[in-house]
Design an enzyme around this catalytic site. Structure first.
Site, PDB file in Angstrom:
ATOM      1  N   ASP A 135     -12.225  45.114  13.608  1.00  0.00           N
ATOM      2  CA  ASP A 135     -11.332  44.393  12.686  1.00  0.00           C
ATOM      3  C   ASP A 135      -9.914  44.953  12.721  1.00  0.00           C
ATOM      4  O   ASP A 135      -9.177  44.845  11.746  1.00  0.00           O
ATOM      5  CB  ASP A 135     -11.837  44.475  11.228  1.00  0.00           C
ATOM      6  CG  ASP A 135     -13.113  43.706  11.010  1.00  0.00           C
ATOM      7  OD1 ASP A 135     -13.453  42.877  11.866  1.00  0.00           O
ATOM      8  OD2 ASP A 135     -13.782  43.945  10.000  1.00  0.00           O
ATOM      9  N   THR A 153     -23.421  31.634  15.935  1.00  0.00           N
ATOM     10  CA  THR A 153     -22.543  31.420  14.790  1.00  0.00           C
ATOM     11  C   THR A 153     -23.208  30.462  13.815  1.00  0.00           C
ATOM     12  O   THR A 153     -23.443  29.296  14.132  1.00  0.00           O
ATOM     13  CB  THR A 153     -21.189  30.844  15.232  1.00  0.00           C
ATOM     14  OG1 THR A 153     -20.588  31.732  16.182  1.00  0.00           O
ATOM     15  CG2 THR A 153     -20.257  30.689  14.037  1.00  0.00           C
ATOM     16  N   LEU A 170     -19.798  44.183  13.205  1.00  0.00           N
ATOM     17  CA  LEU A 170     -19.567  44.018  14.634  1.00  0.00           C
ATOM     18  C   LEU A 170     -18.416  44.916  15.074  1.00  0.00           C
ATOM     19  O   LEU A 170     -17.487  45.184  14.317  1.00  0.00           O
ATOM     20  CB  LEU A 170     -19.221  42.566  14.962  1.00  0.00           C
ATOM     21  CG  LEU A 170     -20.305  41.517  14.737  1.00  0.00           C
ATOM     22  CD1 LEU A 170     -19.723  40.119  14.928  1.00  0.00           C
ATOM     23  CD2 LEU A 170     -21.487  41.735  15.681  1.00  0.00           C
ATOM     24  N   CYS A 192     -30.725  23.063   8.725  1.00  0.00           N
ATOM     25  CA  CYS A 192     -30.566  23.825   7.481  1.00  0.00           C
ATOM     26  C   CYS A 192     -29.099  23.849   7.043  1.00  0.00           C
ATOM     27  O   CYS A 192     -28.202  24.115   7.840  1.00  0.00           O
ATOM     28  CB  CYS A 192     -31.066  25.251   7.672  1.00  0.00           C
ATOM     29  SG  CYS A 192     -30.873  26.308   6.225  1.00  0.00           S
ATOM     30  N   CYS A 215     -12.621  30.382  -0.655  1.00  0.00           N
ATOM     31  CA  CYS A 215     -13.687  31.385  -0.503  1.00  0.00           C
ATOM     32  C   CYS A 215     -13.501  32.542  -1.483  1.00  0.00           C
ATOM     33  O   CYS A 215     -12.422  33.128  -1.582  1.00  0.00           O
ATOM     34  CB  CYS A 215     -13.690  31.898   0.935  1.00  0.00           C
ATOM     35  SG  CYS A 215     -14.897  33.195   1.267  1.00  0.00           S
ATOM     36  N   CYS A 242     -18.312  38.053  -1.836  1.00  0.00           N
ATOM     37  CA  CYS A 242     -19.392  37.147  -2.237  1.00  0.00           C
ATOM     38  C   CYS A 242     -20.398  37.090  -1.099  1.00  0.00           C
ATOM     39  O   CYS A 242     -20.016  37.000   0.071  1.00  0.00           O
ATOM     40  CB  CYS A 242     -18.817  35.752  -2.505  1.00  0.00           C
ATOM     41  SG  CYS A 242     -20.056  34.496  -2.904  1.00  0.00           S
TER      42      CYS A 242
END
Length: 370
Positions: A135, A153, A170, A192, A215, A242
């Site tokens: 990151d 994904t 990751l 799903c 989000c 979350c």
């Protein structure tokens, strides 16, 4: 050089360094460039200007480290024991913190292990060019992980593995060695849509596409301004991140508990009472969050998030008193405190049907001891 033998060694070394899975892929992400640009053009990145600042470099790893021809993608599980998913979410007087942030910040730990992996490879070859990322650079880590066979994904945009769910970090090691690549993972979400329908703020606007502006993770972590009032009731008691889209995912029933004690819940968060956390002064906050990812949002944003949760909690004289004690610190904080006070004085919020359903799902699908 027997590159296949070296690739096999790399995966063994990765596991010895604490990674649960290691895969290798090439650097061609050209098929993702159009979708990335479309996502940016739609403004879904919100105020995360750094997402747009580097343009298409995110899809071009070789621009980060010239000469790069392969990416070694690695996964490290973080699901802590006694995660207390259901108990936190079902008690509106307690703060819910995303499971990845309960322990120490993962960035340094994973980067150090990736660096050690690079050093091991360097002992086997001469003039190795490598660079670890966690990151820490503009790179599309999830498409790389899927290409390297670490998972597909999901519709929530996170990487899913059929043996591990999605509770993992990751990291990437860019190298200039023409190692053999692994087969890409295939989508197994099927029809799903549990993650889409369970999102409290309907932030998943299409399969694999998240509007960050809606989000809760973005609003409570990346965004430091005034949270739109329309989202505040849906935030509930989530004060940092979350996990709802992961909690309802059927594949997370197969998630493994972390082997890293650094990712276990820190002692200062064992008692996550909203009022207690809200009354921490800045020095206490910085001390208790030492080494935590939470520390980077700062004390004022911490108070902002808590004030929303306190507004969503059942009426309490202690909550009202605590909120009033913080008035006048900053205008932004005052806006959220005044809203919370109005919520407290106006009515006792009832637990939503959606939240009750989520808690039932979580209690049924948790890994043993989680």
């Amino acid at each position: 050089m027997n590159y296949q033998a070296l690739a096999d060694k790399i995966k063994i070394w990765g596991q010895e360094l604490g990674f649960q899975k290691v895969g290798i892929c090439d650097v061609d992400l050209s098929e993702h460039e159009a979708q990335l640009q479309k996502w940016l053009d739609a403004g879904y990145h919100g105020e995360m200007d750094w997402m747009a600042r580097h343009g298409m470099m995110r899809a071009r790893p070789a621009e980060l480290l010239p000469g790069t021809v392969r990416v070694i993608s690695a996964r490290m599980d973080y699901l802590p024991p006694q995660a207390q998913f259901a108990s936190n979410l079902s008690d509106p007087t307690q703060a819910y913190i995303s499971r990845y942030a309960l322990g120490r910040d993962y960035h340094k730990l994973i980067r150090n292990q990736l660096k050690k992996l690079g050093e091991k490879i360097a002992l086997e070859v001469s003039n190795l060019g490598y660079r670890p990322f966690v990151d820490s650079a503009p790179i599309l880590e999830r498409p790389l992980a899927q290409k390297a066979g670490l998972g597909w994904t999901g519709k929530h945009s996170l990487i899913l593995d059929k043996e591990a769910g999605s509770w993992f970090f990751l990291g990437e090691l860019l190298v200039d060695l023409p190692l053999p690549v692994d087969d890409a993972s295939v989508d197994q979400c099927g029809k799903c849509k549990a993650c889409i329908t369970s999102c409290p703020t309907q932030a998943i606007v299409a399969d694999g596409i998240v509007d960050a502006r809606r989000c809760i993770s973005y609003l409570t972590i990346e965004f430091d301004g005034v949270i739109p009032e329309e989202f505040r009731p849906s935030i509930g008691n989530r004060i940092y991140g979350c996990d709802d889209c992961q909690l309802v995912c059927p594949w997370n029933r197969f998630a493994k508990l972390t082997e890293q004690s650094d990712f276990h819940r820190r002692e200062s968060l064992n008692q996550a009472d909203l009022v207690t956390l809200f009354m921490w002064d800045e020095e206490t906050f910085l001390t208790n969050m030492q080494g935590s990812a939470i520390r980077r949002i700062g004390h004022l944003q911490w108070l902002r998030n808590l004030s929303i949760a306190m507004g969503n909690a059942p009426y309490s004289k202690n909550i009202v008193k605590a909120l009033e004690s913080r008035l006048g610190v900053t205008e932004t904080l005052d806006i959220h405190i005044q809203w919370a006070l109005a919520q407290q004085r106006g009515q006792i919020p009832l637990q939503s049907t959606q939240l009750k359903r989520l808690i039932r799902i979580v209690e049924k699908g948790l890994p043993r001891d989680a």
